[in-house]
Design a protein around this motif. Sequence first.
Motif, PDB file in Angstrom:
ATOM      1  N   ARG A 510       1.959   4.330  -4.337  1.00 36.07           N
ATOM      2  CA  ARG A 510       1.214   4.161  -3.035  1.00 36.07           C
ATOM      3  C   ARG A 510       1.559   2.727  -2.609  1.00 36.07           C
ATOM      4  N   SER A 511       1.345   1.860  -3.589  1.00 33.19           N
ATOM      5  CA  SER A 511       1.716   0.340  -2.832  1.00 33.19           C
ATOM      6  C   SER A 511       2.917   0.276  -2.436  1.00 33.19           C
ATOM      7  N   PHE A 512       3.655   0.918  -2.915  1.00 36.73           N
ATOM      8  CA  PHE A 512       5.275   0.831  -2.481  1.00 36.73           C
ATOM      9  C   PHE A 512       5.506   1.341  -1.229  1.00 36.73           C
ATOM     10  N   LEU A 513       5.021   2.652  -1.086  1.00 41.43           N
ATOM     11  CA  LEU A 513       5.435   3.485   0.203  1.00 41.43           C
ATOM     12  C   LEU A 513       4.335   2.955   1.415  1.00 41.43           C
ATOM     13  N   ASP A 514       3.133   2.202   0.887  1.00 45.34           N
ATOM     14  CA  ASP A 514       2.091   1.858   1.977  1.00 45.34           C
ATOM     15  C   ASP A 514       2.851   0.611   2.706  1.00 45.34           C
TER      16      ASP A 514
END
Lengths: 716, 149
Positions: A510-514
């Motif tokens: 999530r942290s990456f895609l966000d």
Amino acid sequence: MMYPLLLLRKEIDEGHKTLIGGKASALWKMYSSGLRVPNFLVLTTAAYERFVDINGLRGRITLEFTRKSFDEMRWEEIWDTSLRIRNMFSRATMPPELGQLIISATKETFGNSALVVRSSAKGEDSANTSFAGLHASYVNIREANSLLEHVKLVWASLWSDAALMYRQELGLDIEQSSMAVIVQELVNGERSGIMFTASPQDPGEMIVEAVHGLNKGLVDGEVEPDRWTIERTSGNMKEHRAPPARDMAVLSDNKGTYLGPLSLNKRSFPPLSDDEVHEVCAMGFKIEQMFGSAQDIEWTIRADTLFLLQARPVTTFVDKDSNRQWYLSLTRSLSNLQQLKEQIEQELVPAMARTAEELEGSDLTALKDGELAAEIKNRQDIFNKWKGAYWEHFIPFAHGMRLFGQVYNDVIKPEDPYEFMELLKGVDLMSLRRNRELAELADMMKRSSSGYLEDVASEFNERFSSYLTRWGSGDDGTDVAGLKELLGHIGDIAAIPGRSGKTDVDHLDRSFLDRFEGEEKKKAEELLELARASYRMRDDDNIYLDRIEGQLKHVLHEGLARLRTRGIDWEIEPKEIMAALVHEDHVPEKRGSEIPARDVRSRVHIRQIQGQPASKGIVSGMARVIRSQSDLFKMQKGEVLICDAIEPSMTFVVPLASGIVERRGGMLIHGAIIAREYGIPCVTGIPDVTGIIDTGDMITVDGYLGIIVIQRADVS
Amino acid sequence: MHEHEKEIEDLVGSIMAAELLAVLATKAPEYPYTNLVAFAATEDLKKLLFVTTRSTRKYLYLISDNRASLLIDNRSNSFIDFRDAVAINATGRIREVDRESYPHLGDIYLHKHPYLQEFFSSPSSALMCMDVGKYIIVRDFQNVVELDM
């Protein structure tokens, strides 16, 4: 003496050459001769030095370089080194006064225009060291923070993997090497290209290549250009070669550049008219005369006005190192890798599986000796063909992980430059499936040997036989016996790989895609999916190839078995097996020996050695050195596996190992991937490891730092 | 001779020849005790020599326990040392040499340190010799090899 950190175009003079680097010097020379060059400023090498010194990077780069001599490094290890250095730069802080200086000068010079950030290394683009693509350039940079981040990445590219490959030619040196950065106004060209005032292949010809849209498409190889060949002396056009399709272009919007479809009305026209080709050539001649040597020039056209983006001497350097050229060809774009994925998954893997199945179905015992020799040759050819495909397609596909890692590190800036691997772990690797089956077989064997479960024993035999067929290993009788013996003492090996436990993959995901939005987010998701496929294939490709190799081994085993009946009981090379099968009176030569044990008479003993940290953790255990296949079956639980390289046929012993050390180096190699899946500390890239360690030595594997410590068994 | 052995011996030999000072570690009652000493090595690298006055603590400590280490390194005190510096730890037993019986050892020492003639010749000074059991060589920050003597 204080050197300026930043120079505006108008402030540059002849005395600034070493401060502004090769590319900026050429740009300045063109500008000061009245040629049309987009406005630019230069962050001098003093700015680079300020940044690396304040952040203590020189010492850290030095430590990276102590790990191992570059001459001993494989390209994977060089890539790893470069990744770690890039991450250091990315995580380092821009000194506030320097950041402010860059932001205010760019604001004043370019207003809100989109920018290009280019490398300009000392000595780069001189006649002797003109190598394209070693250092980074970024196009369409718009915000202040993004500008500062990209400046850091350009600085980091002084130590790019490609630059490290050419370190000798570049004279790359931690104390002396430095990098200036050009910040230039982006000319949103409608048509762009390059030109060689003298072709490297034929100095009597000029070459012009052009694409619709930005030059990035051409330089990155994503858009195939129109190409014109012009005779230098007469100016006559000798050839115009159009690309197979003129359907894509690299364009820009307010977020960045993207590869998109070319509008239909432009597709049927070359980017340049014949007159324009001649105009570009005339400009090229002028620049060549100015610099006094043949030039490689980048240009772009906006509203029928030609802008010069950069010029450098046409390199006279002929790289005789084909490995290096091959390595550089591995750096591929997302779209190229996606095409490769399609080809691998839809064509190559099914074809490999079919090949293996066909071979598995043939009855070798029915063949006469001569036919068997022909079948050995046939299988060798098939195996070599697939081995070639492995290098041509599967190895480049492994770059998918690297591309993802680089993007992940650029946006997340993790403390651990390999954190991205956590997002790739846990996909269903074939070798893990195989090991699960093996663990189940071991369990069944234990139950059947307790004596009262006949049906279990019979099921075991059936499944064991099925295992051997499907996984293509253990065709040799000795191997089968060894595998059975191993199953007997495997005991309670982990059927399911150990997990690091602390990592919340969903959170990382999530942290990456966000960090992305809209189209960019879609691209990021595609990249992650590609990286996972690349990760999975890095393991699976070995298994597929191994299955075909298993069939080659199978036919060789059959050949050997026939020779045994003629009293030939020594180890023989395949060509000798074939010769002896065809000619009954041929006495085959004995095969060379296995990896020799270390020379115990030496007074020199390696006690501690650095390699690459490939899987975290620290462990001490007795060494089990694998010098031949039979050593594998002696592996005991808790031993440290010492080998040249973890081949796919060896992964079944990995769950027994408390630690792994191998000669072949890299974070993303097959052995390292398997070690991380099982959570076993692993160090790779230890030169001659099977020669310097003996079975029974006590080994400490420090998978955090990439160090092994050897305590010899023959010393108290 | 083994090729690697020759390379290591040559490396040790070149550093022993180039460096003037070594750190001597002796066993003191409570803590290890360290000093800088001007040293010299015999050509076969089996002996390391230094001079001390007999009133020093290191001399007293060596009399009570002759096991000691000498550290010799070629650092330049810059960050590049982490890549280029070599540190050599020699371990062995140290004894005082009878200078009259073994004059060549004194010659070796004075050949390297001629300016220490007065210190060397003083009746209060002792020529000490380590019979090296082993060299431990650290290179590239973390790579360690041992050379048995």
